[in-house]
Scaffold this motif. Sequence first.
Motif, PDB file in Angstrom:
ATOM      1  N   ILE A  71       0.815  -1.218   0.000  1.00 40.36           N
ATOM      2  CA  ILE A  71       0.000   0.000   0.000  1.00 40.36           C
ATOM      3  C   ILE A  71       0.846   1.265   0.000  1.00 40.36           C
ATOM      4  N   LYS A  72       0.475   2.186  -0.950  1.00 36.72           N
ATOM      5  CA  LYS A  72       1.159   3.474  -1.007  1.00 36.72           C
ATOM      6  C   LYS A  72       0.316   4.523  -0.272  1.00 36.72           C
ATOM      7  N   ASN A  73      -0.921   4.666  -0.725  1.00 34.36           N
ATOM      8  CA  ASN A  73      -1.801   5.677  -0.119  1.00 34.36           C
ATOM      9  C   ASN A  73      -3.139   5.052   0.253  1.00 34.36           C
ATOM     10  N   ILE A  74      -3.686   5.535   1.371  1.00 33.93           N
ATOM     11  CA  ILE A  74      -5.026   5.093   1.776  1.00 33.93           C
ATOM     12  C   ILE A  74      -5.902   6.338   1.923  1.00 33.93           C
ATOM     13  N   TYR A  75      -7.080   6.284   1.304  1.00 30.84           N
ATOM     14  CA  TYR A  75      -8.054   7.365   1.460  1.00 30.84           C
ATOM     15  C   TYR A  75      -9.249   6.778   2.205  1.00 30.84           C
ATOM     16  N   VAL A  76      -9.718   7.488   3.220  1.00 31.94           N
ATOM     17  CA  VAL A  76     -10.877   6.994   3.965  1.00 31.94           C
ATOM     18  C   VAL A  76     -11.976   8.051   3.876  1.00 31.94           C
ATOM     19  N   VAL A  77     -13.160   7.613   3.435  1.00 29.68           N
ATOM     20  CA  VAL A  77     -14.280   8.544   3.235  1.00 29.68           C
ATOM     21  C   VAL A  77     -15.493   8.049   4.016  1.00 29.68           C
ATOM     22  N   PRO A  78     -16.136   8.780   4.901  1.00 31.98           N
ATOM     23  CA  PRO A  78     -15.742  10.124   5.322  1.00 31.98           C
ATOM     24  C   PRO A  78     -14.657  10.122   6.401  1.00 31.98           C
ATOM     25  N   GLY A  79     -14.309   8.951   6.941  1.00 33.06           N
ATOM     26  CA  GLY A  79     -13.230   8.878   7.931  1.00 33.06           C
ATOM     27  C   GLY A  79     -13.552   9.640   9.204  1.00 33.06           C
ATOM     28  N   ASN A  80     -12.521   9.853   9.991  1.00 35.52           N
ATOM     29  CA  ASN A  80     -12.639  10.712  11.182  1.00 35.52           C
ATOM     30  C   ASN A  80     -11.214  11.168  11.522  1.00 35.52           C
TER      31      ASN A  80
ATOM     32  N   GLY B  23      -9.277  10.767  13.976  1.00 33.91           N
ATOM     33  CA  GLY B  23      -8.387   9.763  14.577  1.00 33.91           C
ATOM     34  C   GLY B  23      -7.750   8.929  13.484  1.00 33.91           C
ATOM     35  N   ILE B  24      -8.557   8.580  12.484  1.00 36.50           N
ATOM     36  CA  ILE B  24      -8.029   7.797  11.354  1.00 36.50           C
ATOM     37  C   ILE B  24      -7.000   8.631  10.598  1.00 36.50           C
ATOM     38  N   ALA B  25      -7.271   9.930  10.471  1.00 37.29           N
ATOM     39  CA  ALA B  25      -6.382  10.814   9.691  1.00 37.29           C
ATOM     40  C   ALA B  25      -4.980  10.881  10.279  1.00 37.29           C
ATOM     41  N   LYS B  26      -4.834  10.527  11.554  1.00 36.19           N
ATOM     42  CA  LYS B  26      -3.504  10.608  12.183  1.00 36.19           C
ATOM     43  C   LYS B  26      -2.617   9.414  11.834  1.00 36.19           C
ATOM     44  N   GLU B  27      -3.186   8.384  11.173  1.00 41.86           N
ATOM     45  CA  GLU B  27      -2.386   7.192  10.855  1.00 41.86           C
ATOM     46  C   GLU B  27      -1.477   7.439   9.646  1.00 41.86           C
ATOM     47  N   ASN B  28      -0.415   6.638   9.623  1.00 44.88           N
ATOM     48  CA  ASN B  28       0.537   6.614   8.513  1.00 44.88           C
ATOM     49  C   ASN B  28      -0.140   6.395   7.165  1.00 44.88           C
ATOM     50  N   LYS B  29       0.292   7.058   6.128  1.00 38.50           N
ATOM     51  CA  LYS B  29      -0.140   6.834   4.734  1.00 38.50           C
ATOM     52  C   LYS B  29      -1.610   7.208   4.494  1.00 38.50           C
ATOM     53  N   ILE B  30      -2.314   7.707   5.511  1.00 34.17           N
ATOM     54  CA  ILE B  30      -3.772   7.839   5.371  1.00 34.17           C
ATOM     55  C   ILE B  30      -4.212   9.290   5.226  1.00 34.17           C
ATOM     56  N   GLU B  31      -5.100   9.501   4.240  1.00 32.05           N
ATOM     57  CA  GLU B  31      -5.755  10.804   4.090  1.00 32.05           C
ATOM     58  C   GLU B  31      -7.257  10.589   4.216  1.00 32.05           C
ATOM     59  N   VAL B  32      -7.872  11.446   5.009  1.00 31.30           N
ATOM     60  CA  VAL B  32      -9.319  11.356   5.178  1.00 31.30           C
ATOM     61  C   VAL B  32      -9.979  12.384   4.255  1.00 31.30           C
ATOM     62  N   ILE B  33     -10.997  11.950   3.544  1.00 26.91           N
ATOM     63  CA  ILE B  33     -11.739  12.893   2.688  1.00 26.91           C
ATOM     64  C   ILE B  33     -13.112  13.057   3.318  1.00 26.91           C
ATOM     65  N   ASN B  34     -13.259  14.174   4.005  1.00 24.16           N
ATOM     66  CA  ASN B  34     -14.446  14.331   4.846  1.00 24.16           C
ATOM     67  C   ASN B  34     -15.548  15.083   4.116  1.00 24.16           C
ATOM     68  N   ILE B  35     -16.264  14.353   3.229  1.00 24.80           N
ATOM     69  CA  ILE B  35     -17.408  15.002   2.590  1.00 24.80           C
ATOM     70  C   ILE B  35     -18.674  14.603   3.343  1.00 24.80           C
TER      71      ILE B  35
END
Length: 429
Positions: free
Chosen positions: A25-34, A36-48
């Motif tokens: 894994i290179k990048n992880i996007y989590v939608v809508p995430g939160n 806490g998740i955004a603080k993890e390595n490699k992870i971007e949260v897209i909060n729509i």
Amino acid sequence: MNLLIIGGGGREHAIAWKASQSEKIKNIYVVPGNPGIAKENKIEVINIKDPDIEDYIKIAKNKKIDLTVVGPEAPLVDGIVDEFKKHKLLIFGPNKLASKLEGSKDFCKKILNSGNVLTAKHESFTDPKDAISYIDNQQMPLVIKLDGLAAGKGVFIVQNHQEAKDLIQDLFSKEVRHKKQLLIIVEDFIKGEEASFICLVSGDQVVPLASSKDHKKLNNGDTGPNTGGMGAYSPTKLINDDLSKNVINEVIKPTLNELKKLGIEYQGFLYAGLMIDQNKKAYVLEYNCRLGDPEAQAILMRLDSDIIEIFLATINNNLKNIKIKWKTESACTIVLASQGYPGKYEKNKIITGLDHKVDNVKIFHSGTKIINDQFVTNGGRVLAVTALGVNLQVAQAKAYDRCNQISWEGKIKRHDIADKEINNKFIFS
Ligand code: GLY
């Protein structure tokens, strides 16, 4: 690979955290995430706000996503897998028809009955008068369930006929208010111990995950209203190897066969909520088409294999060739929730005590947000504090110790998660 994870609770935090450890894994996007998740390595949260399937498809294309994993049931029941496949996007999870096992309890009961799978006797009703006259002739307690998705809050246990009638009248008067036809299921109450049997399914191939047990009731001693789950642990001796084989052969496979007769192929996580009676017979209470929350947090804390390889093996019908490794330690998850949950609760309470790290303890965020650089509460279930220990007692003690260092106004938790297992207090112990 670029990974998209759909959802924003503790279960999705656990999936994202585990996936971030994969070398694939290179990048992880989590939608809508939160946050806490955004603080993890490699992870971007897209909060729509209130994303729909179209939004997810756009994100998958824009971010060049190689694989999408769906956490919660609602997008699965809405058919996200079918839509992604139309766009030739790789996705992990059951399709719309298969997800009906969770989306409609009436459909689920029909499949269980036609496959001769052990489950409580039931009747379904759209008319309150019919439901009440049926109940008049039944022994108490009874279980009354709403047919559609209800986030773990659509199941009621009634202890006497008056309580049952009041509940039915209340449910149907809400139906009138919401102008939506109601289907309710009335079923016998089975006494026993609940356990979560979660497996990976790809067509005919079934691989069980580590065993786990949830605690659905709000209060100590399994009392109070049902919730989404107030704590979990893994493994549990409720599901030993014999029972696991038995559930695969007499519950999961017959269910998959019945689906097949309807032209439905299952792929993804399949979660059978079991009631194990005093003769150690496992009855299916319900099916879920996803990982449990908070079971996922405890189970994934013990996972010692690459979760991405597991997702890909499932999608590629290759489950028979993978060997999933589990840590020998036990994991215990305690949910910290907001006062009032599963009813009304206040939000925006400042959370303290999150900062310091403790070995083998992980705090998964369920309902948090950030205001003025501080974590505040933003949901009923707020955090799932998970610890690994050489045995369950150690894991439990570590998890509770960490919970006691975290505060906000109105923080609640159960104090007896895993006690029954540790103290051998199951009905058949
Ligand atoms: N913990 C119960 C569920 O996820 O449905």
